[in-house]
Design a protein around this motif. Sequence first.
Motif, PDB file in Angstrom:
ATOM      1  N   ASP A 297       0.844  -1.198   0.000  1.00  0.00           N
ATOM      2  CA  ASP A 297       0.000   0.000   0.000  1.00  0.00           C
ATOM      3  C   ASP A 297       0.877   1.244   0.000  1.00  0.00           C
ATOM      4  O   ASP A 297       1.244   1.780   1.051  1.00  0.00           O
ATOM      5  CB  ASP A 297      -0.912  -0.029   1.230  1.00  0.00           C
ATOM      6  CG  ASP A 297      -1.937   1.100   1.239  1.00  0.00           C
ATOM      7  OD1 ASP A 297      -2.045   1.821   0.233  1.00  0.00           O
ATOM      8  OD2 ASP A 297      -2.646   1.245   2.259  1.00  0.00           O
ATOM      9  N   SER A 298       1.246   1.710  -1.193  1.00  0.00           N
ATOM     10  CA  SER A 298       2.081   2.900  -1.312  1.00  0.00           C
ATOM     11  C   SER A 298       1.939   3.467  -2.709  1.00  0.00           C
ATOM     12  O   SER A 298       1.382   2.828  -3.603  1.00  0.00           O
ATOM     13  CB  SER A 298       3.558   2.552  -1.037  1.00  0.00           C
ATOM     14  OG  SER A 298       4.043   1.639  -2.014  1.00  0.00           O
ATOM     15  N   GLY A 299       2.430   4.703  -2.894  1.00  0.00           N
ATOM     16  CA  GLY A 299       2.386   5.322  -4.213  1.00  0.00           C
ATOM     17  C   GLY A 299       1.876   6.746  -4.166  1.00  0.00           C
ATOM     18  O   GLY A 299       2.154   7.495  -3.238  1.00  0.00           O
ATOM     19  N   THR A 300       1.100   7.126  -5.172  1.00  0.00           N
ATOM     20  CA  THR A 300       0.553   8.475  -5.290  1.00  0.00           C
ATOM     21  C   THR A 300      -0.904   8.500  -4.849  1.00  0.00           C
ATOM     22  O   THR A 300      -1.444   7.487  -4.385  1.00  0.00           O
ATOM     23  CB  THR A 300       0.638   8.950  -6.750  1.00  0.00           C
ATOM     24  OG1 THR A 300      -0.246   8.141  -7.544  1.00  0.00           O
ATOM     25  CG2 THR A 300       2.064   8.835  -7.288  1.00  0.00           C
ATOM     26  N   ILE A 301      -1.540   9.643  -5.027  1.00  0.00           N
ATOM     27  CA  ILE A 301      -2.944   9.770  -4.648  1.00  0.00           C
ATOM     28  C   ILE A 301      -3.817   8.777  -5.423  1.00  0.00           C
ATOM     29  O   ILE A 301      -4.832   8.288  -4.908  1.00  0.00           O
ATOM     30  CB  ILE A 301      -3.446  11.216  -4.848  1.00  0.00           C
ATOM     31  CG1 ILE A 301      -4.830  11.390  -4.215  1.00  0.00           C
ATOM     32  CG2 ILE A 301      -3.437  11.621  -6.327  1.00  0.00           C
ATOM     33  CD1 ILE A 301      -5.289  12.833  -4.144  1.00  0.00           C
TER      34      ILE A 301
END
Length: 307
Positions: free
Chosen positions: A65-69
Amino acid sequence: MTKIDFSSFKHQINLTQYAAYLGYEIDRKKSTRNSIAMRKGSKDKIIISKRSGNWIYFSVYDDQDSGTIVDFIKNRTSKSLFEISQELQVWISGNIALPEPTKYVGHVEERQPDPRRIQRLFNYCTPACGHEYLKNRGITAEALKSPRFSGRVFQDRFNNAVFPHFKEKQVCALELKGKNIDLFVGGSEKTLWRSNTRKGDDTLIISETPIDALSYQILHALRSAFYTSTCGGFSPLQSDIIRKLVTDLSWVNKVILITDNDDGGDAITGRLNNIVTSTNYTGSLTRHSPNVRGLDWNDVLRNRLGI
């Protein structure tokens, strides 16, 4: 079909603002000008920062669970990319009731590792041999001077306890702990805090904080165990470091996770289990948390000492 350009969403929409809109609350004690910690209940905690102009995040409890909007929404809803783009377009146009300014952070500085600054500040630190804050947490001078922890805990000019992180044998991060402070010094590149290893060690103990590691050793007086700490929730980079550590230490036949007995500890245990079992490690892997729900190992130590 028209191709959707998500680039403007990723750098124009303040992710702390969007998260606040969804009910996330800022954990100000764990936030800095470069890194904003936000929680939603006890089961979801994220760290928000900026990189190359884009707002990014990672979950403290889930490596995937990671990254941009865009990833943030995709990982929390069943919306398609087209539906996500429609929602974010509403934000870009301003046709939405925004949360109060106190509930988000208007400006977040991009994190830039500054090893020279970290080394310069570390040069002013001295070994913590009788530190008042640590003493109040039950951490004795004897423990700090012991072969296991000597040279691993320091204090700065302002009498804060300092836990250094190293990268390629060079100090790269300084975590400060004190009565009114709990943060990483600006310019830090967080890896892991570690105790000393000794001949005959066969057990790796992973804790959430260095103070938990020190507390556990004081309580259990283990002779062949060394410690490393994630220093709170850990990033994907730290996951890789833990994975490499377990892989490289072929002489370790026991890994013990001494996480807190709470929802956060449960989630971190799950992540650590996944990391360790993804390696070629074949030894035992166990969790040893305090018996009482809500406690960490420093709570157990202070309760035993009546502090």
